[in-house]
Design an enzyme around this catalytic site. Structure first.
Site, mmCIF file in Angstrom:
data_model
loop_
_atom_site.group_PDB
_atom_site.id
_atom_site.type_symbol
_atom_site.label_atom_id
_atom_site.label_comp_id
_atom_site.label_asym_id
_atom_site.label_seq_id
_atom_site.Cartn_x
_atom_site.Cartn_y
_atom_site.Cartn_z
ATOM 1 N N PRO A 183 47.334 81.576 44.079
ATOM 2 C CA PRO A 183 46.172 81.685 44.981
ATOM 3 C C PRO A 183 45.895 80.382 45.724
ATOM 4 O O PRO A 183 45.998 79.290 45.160
ATOM 5 C CB PRO A 183 45.025 82.040 44.029
ATOM 6 C CG PRO A 183 45.687 82.658 42.850
ATOM 7 C CD PRO A 183 47.005 81.942 42.700
ATOM 8 N N ASP A 188 49.687 71.262 42.248
ATOM 9 C CA ASP A 188 51.111 70.948 42.061
ATOM 10 C C ASP A 188 51.315 70.332 40.687
ATOM 11 O O ASP A 188 50.478 69.558 40.214
ATOM 12 C CB ASP A 188 51.601 69.968 43.128
ATOM 13 C CG ASP A 188 51.863 70.665 44.456
ATOM 14 O OD1 ASP A 188 51.673 71.895 44.512
ATOM 15 O OD2 ASP A 188 52.227 69.979 45.427
ATOM 16 N N ARG A 206 94.186 58.014 23.462
ATOM 17 C CA ARG A 206 93.297 58.408 22.366
ATOM 18 C C ARG A 206 93.642 57.600 21.132
ATOM 19 O O ARG A 206 94.763 57.112 20.963
ATOM 20 C CB ARG A 206 93.475 59.905 22.051
ATOM 21 C CG ARG A 206 92.354 60.525 21.224
ATOM 22 C CD ARG A 206 91.068 60.666 22.000
ATOM 23 N NE ARG A 206 90.141 61.570 21.330
ATOM 24 C CZ ARG A 206 89.110 61.163 20.600
ATOM 25 N NH1 ARG A 206 88.900 59.876 20.447
ATOM 26 N NH2 ARG A 206 88.302 62.024 20.043
ATOM 27 N N HIS A 244 74.852 60.445 26.488
ATOM 28 C CA HIS A 244 73.742 60.058 25.625
ATOM 29 C C HIS A 244 72.418 60.493 26.233
ATOM 30 O O HIS A 244 72.235 60.465 27.450
ATOM 31 C CB HIS A 244 73.733 58.538 25.421
ATOM 32 C CG HIS A 244 74.914 58.057 24.637
ATOM 33 N ND1 HIS A 244 75.412 56.780 24.758
ATOM 34 C CD2 HIS A 244 75.696 58.677 23.723
ATOM 35 C CE1 HIS A 244 76.457 56.632 23.946
ATOM 36 N NE2 HIS A 244 76.649 57.776 23.307
#
Length: 1146
Positions: free
Chosen positions: A123, A237, A424, A798
């Site tokens: 409204p 808002d 790795r 993270h």
């Protein structure tokens, strides 16, 4: 996970529902005025990309059609009014047209372009400008802050400079009304002050109860009451963030507020939901709509304890990454951006937390599918499969999933000229890298493989074809597929096994291998040294693998006693667990309470808390009630931020060191190891963590901590102490806490800080350096420099790694640290060089005096791990060839369970797979099902059913009752199938005619199994037999043994009409026909199945159905204990005078 923004629509629904209902934040936070809460009038309008339509009118509340409206996009867009994305004072038709004109269209807001697909209408509220206010609640490490100004609205300007601020420190009481008025409402008229105090009090209560992380209302409208009515509050808002990690606590509260039926009175949504209302939605930032692939990975991430993240930055990009570890994923993106290839970076993502092979496969498949879409590029594409040195993730296991995905996309990878670079380290990395290198040889796709001896990001310039201007730089060499053979085979001495006979003739007893350690008294250490070689700890939770790793580390360091004193596990009884201490064993007690553990072990002052994110808060609060505990490591990820703050502030007041949450812990070489820190023992040894070095470091990332350990072992004399504080927004201890300890510790000569984008903790270290509090040389770098290259907001691995201001960017931190006198490299790739230079300068100054290296004691490898690595072999104790549940999908004799249902093979098909290890023809599986139905029951009077009934009525459970019935099955009841099959098939195989077979049995005084019935006869046939005969004669290709048995029946019934082929015999001979003549078995196999009891198995399986029915029937009838009537028992006892045989005297 972390604090994440939500839609304005959801924020307003949360306030509409909970503003009146949420519990007060404190007893004093009460409402004292009568004001009207904001009405719950907000409607959501969505654009459907599939149909191009917006939400139909039928799904909107009725007030929309009779009210002047405000319409605006609801997609986390800031300053919508200034961007022209606000429609005011419109009726529904105009608002609808305004929305339809913009829905699905790209719009540029400041520098970001995105598609408008979500709107809200509410409204329109006419109001005077002096009724507009601004309020914002936010959170930081020290507590919450309420910002308020009497000048709200679109032109509010610089809020930080204009707003009044009320700080609400953690652990302190909520302020009084007078404090709120005097601090925040000094410029508000007296008529509105009381109303606004009450509203702010309720607003903050909701903020705390629903675990908001940010809540802004601009403008907040407060209208005076009219015609004697109370004042009204309205919020126009709104922007909000929720702590997503609190979903386990607040999920139901968020959901019920989102149930529009609660507000509108409409019927609730159909279907069963987890909570009353739909779950909270966390939308993607404006300008980056969540792709189907991103949504899939997000869903996958939510269903596992591992971490799986994917953000598609540029689907046309050439460079794709698949990186293990939150910190490592950022440094790879940094390295790509630093070399000028940010515009070609296609994605950001990470996988960590030991995902399963199946989860890794799904993750890898999603990325590879994206890589191989569209037209191939002439210059090809690059896939970087990188990662740090894992702490506990089995690298080879996760690589299996990646390899499966690569094999599946072999042809598209070749067509797109994809080159793969792998780096790795961590547990079993050698096998993983070997498998990846062998894959490259067979896949036809170039794969270069590197291990931890290569700097974590050194493969980036290799992949990009960039030459680094670095003195004395060497190009890493790819690891060959087949490593050289080991230098020597391990000789496993088993002479000392329990029960073995020693040279003196004595046997080795179990306790001979057990070492007992005497209890020690409490030790004292300086505050800057929380861990030393005498530190003793408790481990909260059953974590045998982590504990064994801690004890192996202790042994390699030469400690006199294990660092773990006991375990605490509230969910099990008191017991003892056994662990290795070198080549021998020791016992550790398990207690159910912290209180008992503390009382029994006064020397333990550290707790490694492995409790889950749901229970870590309560368990840590309990631990901190004991003054004996001086340090606690919180391993759990996903701890709600409000809980983490409460823990750290309580710990500060009690002078307790907190490491974590969301951490792997830390390590003090030569002294103490927290949990899985430092990885497996091979990494402990290679990084020289079994003895102290001279460099103390602090990092957020656990994986990057391992990288630092590795780097420091190569370019310095190693780590003195290393701590991973954890990647959450509010770690229990920060960089400065540990660096100040290192500064005070005379044995620590050099400091290293590995920071990252987000937060301001690095600036506290900068201040300490500027003030001369920290004087030791400090090498530092903040990862996340790539963030500025991204056009939209990206949440890194993270939770805390997101810049909320320019001050929090990695570039700003690196520049500030360099200006303050830190040693800061130009890029992360240069970090080893500046570390080496700084260390060598300290050595040349005499500050560091290198010592002679010592060899650590050999730690025998655990048998299970050695077997997994393929170092040893052992014959299996059991062999199974019918099923396997170890892979992604359950297998029945090699057939995936999904295929079992897809092909609808039925229970007969399942029996054929598990009993016979093959698919049988459909007529055969239907016959099996027919047999099970026919043998399911034969009334309550037969011995098996009667036993089941009697046992059930004796109060026994289902299993006992069924077993009682099954134990009666044998040659006299039910078990005649095997015998009948053997007799009939043997007779026919020997060439006996039916009459010869009958005569042979009569001469041997032996009944023919499968012939004869007490009730049924030629003139009263057994309908079950007729059904079997009809089915077999109609569907079996041949039925020779059935024909033979029917011929035998003609001979036997000529003697007596009840000597018919009974159901057992009929099933038996028909099953022999199936085995011998279906073509699925050899003759030898068919005979073996008859011999080993397959036929009786059908009767047992079928009759179990009936036994279960009888048990349930008796329980349902509540039948009492059965006692057989005495008049139905003939009792014949010898008279007392009857001579008896007496035992002979000796």
């Amino acid at each position: 996970m972390s604090s994440k923004p939500i839609r304005e629509y959801d924020a307003k629904l949360l306030l509409a529902y909970w503003l009146e209902r949420a519990p007060a934040v404190s007893k004093s936070a009460t409402v004292q005025t009568d004001f009207i809460y904001p009405p719950p009038q907000v409607a959501q309008i969505s654009w459907d990309p599939a149909t191009g339509a917006i939400t139909p009118d039928t799904q909107l509340p009725q007030w929309v059609f009779s009210t002047k409206l405000v319409a605006k996009p609801d997609q986390l867009i800031k300053r919508r009014g200034k961007a022209g994305l606000l429609a005011l004072n419109k009726d529904w038709n105009d608002a609808k047209a305004w929305i339809a004109e913009r829905a699905g269209k790209p719009v540029k807001v400041e520098t970001i372009t995105g598609t408008l697909n979500n709107f809200i209408v509410e409204p329109f509220l006419p109001h005077p400008s002096d009724a507009e206010f601004y309020v914002c609640i936010n959170s930081d490490r020290e507590g919450d802050n309420i910002l308020f100004t009497h000048e709200g609205g679109v032109d509010i300007g610089d809020v930080d400079a204009k707003a009044l601020r009320l700080q609400l420190p953690v652990g302190q009481d909520f302020p009084s009304r007078d404090v709120i008025k005097s601090t925040l409402l000094t410029h508000v008229s007296e008529a509105k002050k009381e109303t606004l105090v009450d509203f702010l009090t309720r607003l903050y209560s909701v903020y705390v109860d629903l675990h908001f992380a940010y809540l802004e209302i601009n403008p907040l409208v407060c209208l005076d009451g009219v015609n004697g009515k109370p004042p009204t509050i309205h919020y126009l808002d709104m922007a909000a963030k929720l702590d997503q990690t609190a979903e386990s606590i607040c999920g139901p509260k968020w959901a019920i507020a989102r149930d529009v039926s609660v507000i509108s009175g409409a019927p609730p949504a159909k279907g069963v939901q987890t909570d009353r209302g739909p779950p909270m939605v966390f939308p993607a930032p404006f300008g980056r709509d969540l792709t189907k692939e991103e949504a899939y990975i997000q869903k996958l991430d939510g269903s596992t304890g591992a971490s799986l993240k994917l953000t598609v930055l540029n689907p046309e990009g050439r460079i794709w990454t698949m990186v293990a570890g939150g910190g490592a994923s950022v440094v790879y993106s940094d390295a790509i951006a630093a070399h000028g290839f940010a515009h070609e970076l296609a994605n950001y993502g990470e996988y960590s937390g030991a995902p399963t092979e199946g989860q890794t496969y799904e993750y890898a498949k999603t990325i590879i599918d994206l890589i191989t879409r569209g037209a191939p590029r002439p210059d090809g594409k690059i896939l970087i499969i990188g990662g740090g040195i894992a702490n506990f993730t089995n690298v080879a296991a996760t690589f299996k999933g990646i390899i499966r995905a690569l094999q599946e996309y072999k042809t598209p990878l070749i067509n797109h000229k994809v080159k793969i670079f792998v780096r790795r380290g961590g547990p079993n990395y050698q096998e993983g890298l070997k498998a990846m290198r062998l894959l490259g040889e067979s896949l036809g796709v170039p794969i270069k493989v590197y291990g931890p001896e290569t700097h974590v990001t050194d493969i980036v310039p290799l992949a990009l074809g960039v030459t680094r201007n670095k003195p004395n730089a060497t190009v890493p060499v790819s690891i060959p597929a087949t490593p050289p053979p080991p230098k020597a085979q391990v000789d496993y001495d088993i002479k000392g096994e329990t029960g073995a006979i020693q040279a003196g003739g004595d046997r080795v007893q179990p306790n001979d291998q057990i070492i007992h350690f005497a209890a020690a008294g409490a030790s004292s250490r300086p505050s800057y040294r929380p861990f030393d070689a005498s530190t003793r700890s408790f481990v909260y939770g059953l974590q045998p693998r982590a504990i064994q790793g801690m004890l192996d580390f202790d042994y390699s360091c030469g400690r006199e006693a294990p660092s773990v004193a006991a375990m605490i596990y509230p969910f099990g009884g008191h017991h003892i667990q056994k662990f290795y201490w070198g080549t021998k064993e020791t016992l550790l007690p398990v207690y159910t309470s912290v209180k008992e553990a503390v009382e029994k072990h006064p020397d333990a002052d550290v707790v490694v808390n492995f409790a889950s994110s749901r229970s870590v808060f309560s368990s840590t609060l309990e631990i901190m009630t004991f003054p004996q505990i001086k340090a606690i490591a919180l391993i759990a990820e996903g701890v709600p931020e409000r809980h983490a703050r409460e823990i750290l502030h309580l710990a500060r007041s009690k002078n307790v060191l907190i490491i974590g949450p969301a951490t792997v812990g830390g390590i003090k070489p030569g002294c103490f190891r927290i949990g899985n820190s430092g990885g497996m023992m091979d990494n402990i040894i290679s990084s020289k963590l079994y003895r102290p070095g001279s460099v103390g470091y602090v990092s957020k990332s656990g994986g990057m901590s391992n990288e630092l350990n590795n780097i420091l072992s190569l370019v310095t004399n190693g780590t003195y102490e290393g701590i991973a504080i954890g990647g959450d927004r509010y770690p229990g201890s920060t960089f400065i806490d540990h660096l100040l300890r290192y500064e005070q510790d005379p044995d620590c000569k050099m400091l290293v800080l590995l920071g990252e984008v987000g937060g301001v903790e690095e600036y506290r270290v900068i201040d300490a350096v500027k003030k001369g509090i920290i004087k030791k040389p400090i090498v530092a770098w903040a990862i996340g420099t790539c963030a500025k290259m991204f056009t939209t907001e990206v949440q890194f691995g993270h939770a805390g790694s997101m810049a909320n201001s320019d001050l929090e960017t990695a570039d700003a931190k690196n520049a500030a640290m360099k200006a303050a006198g830190f040693v800061v490299p130009d890029t992360f790739e240069d970090l080893p060089d500046v570390l080496r230079d700084t260390y060598e300068a300290l050595v040349s100054q005499g500050t560091i005096v290198p010592t002679e290296e010592r060899d650590p004691p050999v730690i025998p490898m655990d048998y299970k791990w050695a077997q997994e690595l393929g170092i040893i072999r052992k014959p299996a104790a059991f062999i199974s060839t019918i099923s396997d549940e170890r892979g992604q999908e359950l297998m029945y004799a090699g057939m995936p369970i999904s295929e079992v249902f897809k092909e609808n093979i039925g229970i007969g098909g399942v029996v054929s797979l598990l009993w016979f290890k093959r698919r049988l023809p459909e007529y055969a599986t239907k016959f099996i099902e027919m047999v099970l139905m026919l043998t399911a029951d034969h009334g309550p009077a037969v011995s098996g059913a009667m036993n089941t009934i009697v046992t059930s009525r004796a109060g026994k459970d289902l299993i006992a009752s069924i077993c009682s019935g099954l134990l009666t099955i044998g040659s006299r009841f039910g078990g005649a199938l095997d015998e009948a099959a053997a007799m009939f098939s043997s007779a026919r195989d020997r060439g006996l005619s039916p009459r010869e077979f009958v005569d042979e049995a009569r001469r041997a005084n032996k009944l023919i199994s499968g012939i004869g019935h007490k009730i049924k006869s030629v003139n009263n046939p057994d309908f079950r037999v007729e059904l079997v005969k009809e089915y077999v004669q109609k569907n079996f290709p041949t039925h020779t043994l059935l024909d033979y048995a029917l011929a035998v029946e003609k001979v036997t019934t000529a003697k007596k009409d009840t000597l018919i082929l009974n159901v057992d015999g009929c099933i038996a001979v028909c099953f022999v026909d199936l085995l011998r003549d279906s073509g699925a078995f050899t003759r030898e196999e068919a005979d073996e199945y008859i011999k080993i009891g397959a036929l009786n198995g059908l009767f047992v399986l079928g009759r179990s159905i009936g036994f279960i029915g009888h048990h349930l029937d008796q329980k349902r009838l509540r039948a009492p204990l059965y006692r057989h009537p005495a008049d139905d028992i003939f009792i014949n006892m010898l008279p007392i005078a009857q001579p008896r045989v007496l035992a002979k005297a000796t």
